[in-house]
Motif scaffolding. Structure first.
Motif, mmCIF file in Angstrom:
data_model
loop_
_atom_site.group_PDB
_atom_site.id
_atom_site.type_symbol
_atom_site.label_atom_id
_atom_site.label_comp_id
_atom_site.label_asym_id
_atom_site.label_seq_id
_atom_site.Cartn_x
_atom_site.Cartn_y
_atom_site.Cartn_z
ATOM 1 N N LEU A 155 20.770 -40.115 -33.688
ATOM 2 C CA LEU A 155 20.877 -39.157 -34.796
ATOM 3 C C LEU A 155 21.938 -38.100 -34.520
ATOM 4 O O LEU A 155 22.720 -37.750 -35.417
ATOM 5 C CB LEU A 155 19.518 -38.495 -35.029
ATOM 6 N N THR A 156 21.996 -37.582 -33.312
ATOM 7 C CA THR A 156 23.012 -36.574 -33.000
ATOM 8 C C THR A 156 24.420 -37.162 -33.018
ATOM 9 O O THR A 156 25.389 -36.437 -33.266
ATOM 10 C CB THR A 156 22.742 -35.938 -31.633
ATOM 11 N N SER A 157 24.531 -38.462 -32.769
ATOM 12 C CA SER A 157 25.852 -39.097 -32.796
ATOM 13 C C SER A 157 26.387 -39.245 -34.206
ATOM 14 O O SER A 157 27.601 -39.226 -34.429
ATOM 15 C CB SER A 157 25.792 -40.483 -32.129
ATOM 16 N N ILE A 158 25.488 -39.391 -35.175
ATOM 17 C CA ILE A 158 25.917 -39.648 -36.555
ATOM 18 C C ILE A 158 26.822 -38.539 -37.069
ATOM 19 O O ILE A 158 27.869 -38.808 -37.680
ATOM 20 C CB ILE A 158 24.684 -39.806 -37.470
ATOM 21 N N GLY A 159 26.428 -37.291 -36.841
ATOM 22 C CA GLY A 159 27.195 -36.172 -37.386
ATOM 23 C C GLY A 159 28.637 -36.158 -36.929
ATOM 24 O O GLY A 159 29.565 -36.069 -37.744
ATOM 25 N N MET A 160 28.845 -36.275 -35.619
ATOM 26 C CA MET A 160 30.208 -36.215 -35.086
ATOM 27 C C MET A 160 30.994 -37.479 -35.438
ATOM 28 O O MET A 160 32.158 -37.403 -35.865
ATOM 29 C CB MET A 160 30.169 -36.045 -33.573
ATOM 30 N N LEU A 161 30.366 -38.650 -35.266
ATOM 31 C CA LEU A 161 31.084 -39.896 -35.531
ATOM 32 C C LEU A 161 31.503 -39.993 -36.993
ATOM 33 O O LEU A 161 32.636 -40.378 -37.300
ATOM 34 C CB LEU A 161 30.200 -41.089 -35.160
ATOM 35 N N ALA A 162 30.593 -39.647 -37.902
ATOM 36 C CA ALA A 162 30.929 -39.727 -39.322
ATOM 37 C C ALA A 162 32.080 -38.785 -39.665
ATOM 38 O O ALA A 162 32.967 -39.128 -40.452
ATOM 39 C CB ALA A 162 29.698 -39.407 -40.169
ATOM 40 N N LYS A 163 32.073 -37.590 -39.078
ATOM 41 C CA LYS A 163 33.152 -36.627 -39.349
ATOM 42 C C LYS A 163 34.512 -37.195 -38.916
ATOM 43 O O LYS A 163 35.505 -37.099 -39.653
ATOM 44 C CB LYS A 163 32.879 -35.318 -38.627
ATOM 45 N N LEU A 164 34.562 -37.790 -37.727
ATOM 46 C CA LEU A 164 35.820 -38.349 -37.236
ATOM 47 C C LEU A 164 36.184 -39.633 -37.982
ATOM 48 O O LEU A 164 37.369 -39.929 -38.173
ATOM 49 C CB LEU A 164 35.714 -38.603 -35.729
ATOM 50 N N TYR A 165 35.167 -40.399 -38.378
ATOM 51 C CA TYR A 165 35.442 -41.569 -39.219
ATOM 52 C C TYR A 165 36.124 -41.145 -40.526
ATOM 53 O O TYR A 165 37.073 -41.789 -40.988
ATOM 54 C CB TYR A 165 34.136 -42.290 -39.577
ATOM 55 N N VAL A 166 35.609 -40.079 -41.125
ATOM 56 C CA VAL A 166 36.160 -39.594 -42.399
ATOM 57 C C VAL A 166 37.638 -39.250 -42.243
ATOM 58 O O VAL A 166 38.464 -39.577 -43.116
ATOM 59 C CB VAL A 166 35.370 -38.373 -42.899
ATOM 60 N N ASP A 167 37.980 -38.595 -41.135
ATOM 61 C CA ASP A 167 39.388 -38.249 -40.909
ATOM 62 C C ASP A 167 40.259 -39.500 -40.884
ATOM 63 O O ASP A 167 41.372 -39.506 -41.425
ATOM 64 C CB ASP A 167 39.528 -37.485 -39.585
ATOM 65 N N ALA A 168 39.753 -40.569 -40.246
ATOM 66 C CA ALA A 168 40.516 -41.819 -40.182
ATOM 67 C C ALA A 168 40.596 -42.486 -41.556
ATOM 68 O O ALA A 168 41.655 -43.005 -41.943
ATOM 69 C CB ALA A 168 39.875 -42.768 -39.167
ATOM 70 N N ILE A 169 39.495 -42.458 -42.303
ATOM 71 C CA ILE A 169 39.479 -43.093 -43.630
ATOM 72 C C ILE A 169 40.441 -42.395 -44.580
ATOM 73 O O ILE A 169 41.152 -43.044 -45.364
ATOM 74 C CB ILE A 169 38.045 -43.082 -44.200
ATOM 75 N N GLU A 170 40.489 -41.063 -44.520
ATOM 76 C CA GLU A 170 41.348 -40.319 -45.435
ATOM 77 C C GLU A 170 42.829 -40.452 -45.084
ATOM 78 O O GLU A 170 43.682 -40.028 -45.857
ATOM 79 C CB GLU A 170 40.927 -38.851 -45.453
ATOM 80 N N GLU A 171 43.127 -41.015 -43.912
ATOM 81 C CA GLU A 171 44.514 -41.254 -43.514
ATOM 82 C C GLU A 171 44.934 -42.703 -43.753
ATOM 83 O O GLU A 171 45.983 -43.133 -43.290
ATOM 84 C CB GLU A 171 44.715 -40.890 -42.038
ATOM 85 N N LEU A 172 44.102 -43.464 -44.465
ATOM 86 C CA LEU A 172 44.425 -44.857 -44.754
ATOM 87 C C LEU A 172 45.736 -44.973 -45.535
ATOM 88 O O LEU A 172 46.045 -44.131 -46.383
ATOM 89 C CB LEU A 172 43.311 -45.497 -45.580
ATOM 90 N N ASP A 173 46.473 -46.007 -45.227
ATOM 91 C CA ASP A 173 47.703 -46.296 -45.977
ATOM 92 C C ASP A 173 47.307 -47.059 -47.243
ATOM 93 O O ASP A 173 47.063 -48.270 -47.218
ATOM 94 C CB ASP A 173 48.647 -47.136 -45.115
ATOM 95 N N THR A 174 47.219 -46.348 -48.344
ATOM 96 C CA THR A 174 46.764 -46.960 -49.599
ATOM 97 C C THR A 174 47.783 -47.933 -50.182
ATOM 98 O O THR A 174 47.429 -48.751 -51.040
ATOM 99 C CB THR A 174 46.452 -45.870 -50.644
#
Length: 268
Positions: A150-169
């Motif tokens: 559960l504690t991992s979800i918060g940090m991992l999801a935040k960093l995942y979001v940064d990677a997703i928002e940098e996707l080459d559309t």
């Protein structure tokens, strides 16, 4: 006088600003010293400190190298298992939450609500989660796994979001133009862009979770933390030394391996 010296002299003087900042820092330092109270130190404090140092430098080698369930090796393996399984659980559950929090994937209100949920998850300390799960599952490693996950979800999801928002559309637009299905766009357009970033973040979080799993034992959530605190309370400093040596060696090994893996992912 060269050009650099002329520029230096022409620069605006900030002596007043530096003086004010230095005065504030000095005042804060002086105020902090009021918390130091040597009168509370017991007369036998030096003798106790000597015993602690002796115990830490003369660890219990039998506890360190035997293979019983009370040994340091067994407890370290249990700690690794808690951290590893908890990291895997958190890494998997964080993926859908990350996509729901990415503003370039979902509507703004959905992303905002999901980000708020992730902030709440990150705000609560791991020890609080540990105490809550212990009440549900009882003492043991399972509560530690749930807490780490559960504690991992918060940090991992935040960093995942940064990677997703940098996707080459542009890649996705090209695949859409040639008639690719949604599955094909995810499989060949999104996953290759995100996989290395996600894996690097997961490895980094596993490194952090090793320390989390060690601490969670203090509240009975498995791992090596409970024997450590029991040994300290019983003044068995040779056992404390053995446990700390095992922890330090394990953390150094994991740090070395994780750095190598992340470096390969970055180069790849």
């Amino acid at each position: 006088m060269n050009h650099i010296e002329k520029q230096l002299q022409a620069a605006p003087q900030s002596r007043l600003y530096v003086t004010v900042i230095a005065t504030i820092i000095a005042a804060l330092f002086a105020w902090s010293l009021t918390a130091v109270n040597f009168s509370d130190i017991q007369q036998g404090g030096l003798a106790i400190a000597k015993n602690i140092l002796y115990g830490l430098t003369h660890p219990n080698t039998d506890l360190l190298f035997n293979l019983s369930k009370q040994s340091v090796l067994y407890l370290l393996v249990e700690t690794i298992a808690i951290a590893f399984l908890g990291t895997i659980v958190g890494a998997i559950l964080a993926v859908p939450l990350a996509f729901l929090a990415a503003s370039n994937i979902v509507p703004g209100p959905v992303a905002w609500v999901t980000r708020l949920l992730l902030i709440i998850i990150r705000t609560i300390p791991a020890l609080v989660y540990g105490l809550l799960f212990i009440r549900v599952t009882g003492l043991g490693a399972f509560a530690g796994v749930l807490t780490v996950g559960l504690t991992s979800i918060g940090m991992l999801a935040k960093l995942y979001v940064d990677a997703i928002e940098e996707l080459d559309t542009r890649v996705l637009e090209s695949m859409t133009s040639v008639g690719c299905t949604t599955f094909e766009k995810i499989r060949f357009g999104i996953v290759p862009q995100l996989l290395s970033s996600f894996m690097s973040v997961v490895i980094y979080r596993f490194d952090m979770n090793m320390r989390e799993a060690s601490i969670l034992g203090l509240v009975g959530a498995g791992g090596i933390g409970a024997p450590l605190i029991f040994a300290m309370r019983s003044y068995k400093w040779d056992e404390v030394g053995s446990i700390l040596i095992g922890l330090v060696v394990l953390i150094l090994i994991i740090e070395f391996v994780s750095n190598k893996l992340r470096a390969k992912l970055v180069r790849g």
